[in-house]
Write a protein that holds these residues in place. Structure first.
Motif, short mmCIF file in Angstrom:
data_model
loop_
_atom_site.label_atom_id
_atom_site.label_comp_id
_atom_site.label_asym_id
_atom_site.label_seq_id
_atom_site.Cartn_x
_atom_site.Cartn_y
_atom_site.Cartn_z
N LYS A 175 0.90 -1.12 0.22
CA LYS A 175 -0.03 0.26 -0.17
C LYS A 175 0.59 0.93 0.31
O LYS A 175 0.40 1.74 -0.54
CB LYS A 175 -0.63 0.35 1.46
N LEU A 179 0.97 4.29 -3.11
CA LEU A 179 0.24 5.79 -2.06
C LEU A 179 1.79 6.61 -2.50
O LEU A 179 1.64 7.95 -1.45
CB LEU A 179 0.02 5.43 -0.73
N THR A 186 -5.34 12.90 -1.68
CA THR A 186 -5.71 11.59 -2.03
C THR A 186 -5.53 10.74 -1.15
O THR A 186 -6.52 9.66 -0.22
CB THR A 186 -4.18 11.14 -2.85
N GLN A 190 -8.62 7.03 1.88
CA GLN A 190 -7.67 5.88 2.12
C GLN A 190 -9.51 5.33 3.25
O GLN A 190 -9.15 6.04 3.92
CB GLN A 190 -5.91 5.62 2.12
N ARG A 191 -9.09 3.83 2.99
CA ARG A 191 -8.94 4.10 4.58
C ARG A 191 -8.29 3.66 5.51
O ARG A 191 -7.43 3.57 5.19
CB ARG A 191 -9.00 2.08 4.31
N GLY A 239 -5.56 -0.94 5.85
CA GLY A 239 -5.37 0.65 5.71
C GLY A 239 -4.13 1.11 6.56
O GLY A 239 -3.41 0.71 6.50
#
Length: 304
Positions: A175, A179, A186, A190-191, A239
């Protein structure tokens, strides 16, 4: 005016009730207390009479707690446990080789416990007891010192600043790669893994975004009440969580979590080592105090 300072029933009735409630048996409670079952029954009835409620439902085989009985038992069990711990700490206090230190779950697992192990290797004659709690501490007979985020208000406590951490978004390696260099808008979509613990002084996601200048909406994501759980969820790809850089440095070094660059915020407050007054600390406690302070000095320099 109450006939007793704390307006409590006699301790013998509370002790008998607690034992009977724990065993759900007057007979087993009597064996533990070295009295007859009749004596336990008498004490319980006296307590019920004073409170004006039934604490047990008497059955053919054993007893069962009523709702008021369950409430009283839960309170007594927790209180007796804390009393027992405090008494043991008082017994140990005179022994120069026993020190009790407290911290949060995350601080214990990620920073303090490894430091204590290093200390113990150099000083094997000193036993270190750790108390882990994610609620506010108070110095008492139970604790010699503890680590906390921010200063305490009690002026009699010795307080030593350890370090100021940096707050940055972290996630699983996959992740974080996805990112990399993402802007705040942004990231806010996200979660996010939100920490909702008892200590409201820790910076939360909404505070972090606001202090970095982002004023748009922030995803609700998922919520946990323990920082260690938040870190594990982020490692599992659930997340993004807000990382305290020095605190989670072992996870960063191992690659379990990675920083999503380039957004960083310095924590508003420092971590402190909170201690009893100098004259109340044993030589061993003072030795551990000085060790922890020196360990913290080796952490990266903070900004001026």
């Amino acid at each position: 005016m109450s006939r007793r300072h704390y307006d409590l029933p006699p301790l013998t009735t509370l002790t008998a009730f607690e034992a009977a409630a724990r065993h759900l048996s007057f007979k087993k409670a009597a064996e533990e207390l070295s009295v007859t079952p009749g004596a336990v029954s008498h004490q319980v009835k006296a307590l019920e009479g004073e409170l004006g409620v039934a604490l047990f439902k008497r059955k053919h085989r054993g007893v069962e707690l009523t709702p008021p009985g369950q409430t009283l038992y839960d309170t007594l069990a927790g209180s007796f446990t804390r009393i027992s711990q405090s008494l043991q700490a008082i017994r140990d206090h005179g022994a120069a080789g026993v020190v009790t230190v407290g911290s949060t779950t995350a601080m214990a697992s990620l920073w303090l416990s490894p430091a204590v192990i290093r200390f113990w290797r150099d000083h094997p004659e000193i036993n270190i007891n750790q108390v882990v709690r994610d609620k506010a501490f108070t110095t008492s007979a139970e604790l010699d010192l503890y680590i906390w985020y921010g200063r305490e208000k009690d002026p009699r406590l010795e307080q030593f600043p350890l370090y100021r951490d940096r707050l940055l978004p972290v996630a699983s390696p996959e992740k974080a790669k996805e990112l990399r260099d993402a802007d705040l808008a942004t990231l806010a979509r996200q979660r996010l893994i939100h920490l909702e613990g008892d200590d409201i002084s820790w910076t939360k996601w909404h505070d972090w975004f606001r202090q970095l200048g982002y004023t748009g909406p922030v995803a609700s994501g998922i919520r946990v009440n323990n920082y260690s759980i938040a870190l594990q969820a982020a490692q599992d790809g659930a997340g993004l969580t807000l990382g305290w850089e020095q605190l989670i440095s072992p996870l960063l070094r191992r690659g379990d979590l990675q920083v999503i660059t380039p957004h960083v915020l310095f924590a508003p407050q420092k971590f402190y080592l909170i201690c009893k007054p100098e004259d109340e600390l044993t030589p061993s406690a003072r030795m551990l105090r000085d060790w922890i302070i020196e360990e913290a000095r080796q952490i990266s320099d903070e900004p001026s």
